[in-house]
Write a protein that holds these residues in place. Structure first.
Motif, PDB file in Angstrom:
ATOM      1  N   ASN A  67       0.824  -1.217   0.000  1.00  0.00           N
ATOM      2  CA  ASN A  67       0.000   0.000   0.000  1.00  0.00           C
ATOM      3  C   ASN A  67       0.853   1.259   0.000  1.00  0.00           C
ATOM      4  O   ASN A  67       0.529   2.235  -0.680  1.00  0.00           O
ATOM      5  CB  ASN A  67      -0.948   0.009   1.193  1.00  0.00           C
ATOM      6  CG  ASN A  67      -2.097  -0.945   1.026  1.00  0.00           C
ATOM      7  OD1 ASN A  67      -2.457  -1.311  -0.092  1.00  0.00           O
ATOM      8  ND2 ASN A  67      -2.674  -1.372   2.130  1.00  0.00           N
ATOM      9  N   HIS A  69       3.932   1.555  -1.179  1.00  0.00           N
ATOM     10  CA  HIS A  69       4.755   1.640  -2.389  1.00  0.00           C
ATOM     11  C   HIS A  69       3.996   1.199  -3.641  1.00  0.00           C
ATOM     12  O   HIS A  69       4.600   0.761  -4.615  1.00  0.00           O
ATOM     13  CB  HIS A  69       6.008   0.781  -2.218  1.00  0.00           C
ATOM     14  CG  HIS A  69       6.855   1.215  -1.071  1.00  0.00           C
ATOM     15  ND1 HIS A  69       6.689   0.722   0.199  1.00  0.00           N
ATOM     16  CD2 HIS A  69       7.846   2.127  -0.988  1.00  0.00           C
ATOM     17  CE1 HIS A  69       7.557   1.299   1.008  1.00  0.00           C
ATOM     18  NE2 HIS A  69       8.271   2.154   0.310  1.00  0.00           N
ATOM     19  N   ASN A  70       2.672   1.356  -3.632  1.00  0.00           N
ATOM     20  CA  ASN A  70       1.879   0.816  -4.739  1.00  0.00           C
ATOM     21  C   ASN A  70       2.218   1.436  -6.091  1.00  0.00           C
ATOM     22  O   ASN A  70       2.185   0.759  -7.110  1.00  0.00           O
ATOM     23  CB  ASN A  70       0.377   0.897  -4.451  1.00  0.00           C
ATOM     24  CG  ASN A  70      -0.133   2.299  -4.316  1.00  0.00           C
ATOM     25  OD1 ASN A  70       0.287   3.200  -5.029  1.00  0.00           O
ATOM     26  ND2 ASN A  70      -1.045   2.498  -3.397  1.00  0.00           N
ATOM     27  N   GLU A  71       2.555   2.703  -6.120  1.00  0.00           N
ATOM     28  CA  GLU A  71       2.901   3.335  -7.402  1.00  0.00           C
ATOM     29  C   GLU A  71       4.164   2.707  -7.989  1.00  0.00           C
ATOM     30  O   GLU A  71       4.253   2.454  -9.185  1.00  0.00           O
ATOM     31  CB  GLU A  71       3.090   4.837  -7.220  1.00  0.00           C
ATOM     32  CG  GLU A  71       3.312   5.574  -8.519  1.00  0.00           C
ATOM     33  CD  GLU A  71       3.420   7.079  -8.315  1.00  0.00           C
ATOM     34  OE1 GLU A  71       4.124   7.709  -9.128  1.00  0.00           O
ATOM     35  OE2 GLU A  71       2.825   7.613  -7.361  1.00  0.00           O
ATOM     36  N   ALA A  72       5.145   2.456  -7.130  1.00  0.00           N
ATOM     37  CA  ALA A  72       6.398   1.849  -7.595  1.00  0.00           C
ATOM     38  C   ALA A  72       6.194   0.386  -7.984  1.00  0.00           C
ATOM     39  O   ALA A  72       6.873  -0.121  -8.875  1.00  0.00           O
ATOM     40  CB  ALA A  72       7.458   1.942  -6.504  1.00  0.00           C
ATOM     41  N   PHE A  74       3.009  -1.222  -8.910  1.00  0.00           N
ATOM     42  CA  PHE A  74       2.055  -1.432  -9.995  1.00  0.00           C
ATOM     43  C   PHE A  74       2.373  -0.615 -11.237  1.00  0.00           C
ATOM     44  O   PHE A  74       1.850  -0.899 -12.309  1.00  0.00           O
ATOM     45  CB  PHE A  74       0.632  -1.155  -9.517  1.00  0.00           C
ATOM     46  CG  PHE A  74       0.210  -2.098  -8.425  1.00  0.00           C
ATOM     47  CD1 PHE A  74       0.000  -3.434  -8.694  1.00  0.00           C
ATOM     48  CD2 PHE A  74       0.046  -1.648  -7.126  1.00  0.00           C
ATOM     49  CE1 PHE A  74      -0.387  -4.307  -7.694  1.00  0.00           C
ATOM     50  CE2 PHE A  74      -0.337  -2.504  -6.113  1.00  0.00           C
ATOM     51  CZ  PHE A  74      -0.553  -3.846  -6.397  1.00  0.00           C
ATOM     52  N   GLY A  75       3.244   0.376 -11.103  1.00  0.00           N
ATOM     53  CA  GLY A  75       3.617   1.193 -12.253  1.00  0.00           C
ATOM     54  C   GLY A  75       4.943   0.793 -12.869  1.00  0.00           C
ATOM     55  O   GLY A  75       5.504   1.534 -13.658  1.00  0.00           O
ATOM     56  N   THR A  76       5.454  -0.379 -12.516  1.00  0.00           N
ATOM     57  CA  THR A  76       6.763  -0.797 -13.026  1.00  0.00           C
ATOM     58  C   THR A  76       6.666  -1.423 -14.402  1.00  0.00           C
ATOM     59  O   THR A  76       5.615  -1.878 -14.830  1.00  0.00           O
ATOM     60  CB  THR A  76       7.420  -1.825 -12.087  1.00  0.00           C
ATOM     61  OG1 THR A  76       6.592  -2.975 -12.014  1.00  0.00           O
ATOM     62  CG2 THR A  76       7.651  -1.256 -10.717  1.00  0.00           C
TER      63      THR A  76
END
Length: 83
Positions: A67, A69-72, A74-76
């Motif tokens: 939760n 680090h979700n951007e890092a 799911f956006g990888t």
């Protein structure tokens, strides 16, 4: 992978040393997603279908990490070149 290092099911005789630490889980998650993979994490419930507290704690802590680090996560995009 499974939370218990020695079994894919519930064991009454497991110890804390037999359970992957949150650090180990995060490291495996990072290695897996960096190569474009998905991590399937097995949790063996007891005879009554209950999740033992140590497994619940590990899942909660891993969930907090995801939760935060979700951007890092799911956006990888996977590595194109690996050395």
């Amino acid at each position: 992978m499974t939370l218990d290092k020695n079994s894919w099911g519930y064991r009454r005789d497991m110890t804390v040393a037999d359970i992957h630490t949150v650090k180990e889980l995060i490291e495996q998650l990072a290695r897996t997603i960096s190569c474009g993979g998905n991590l399937l994490l097995n949790v063996g419930p007891d005879d009554y279908g209950k999740i033992v507290p140590i497994f619940e704690e590990r899942l909660t802590d891993l969930g907090k990490f995801v939760n935060t680090h979700n951007e890092a996560i799911f956006g990888t995009k996977p590595w194109i070149f690996q050395t």
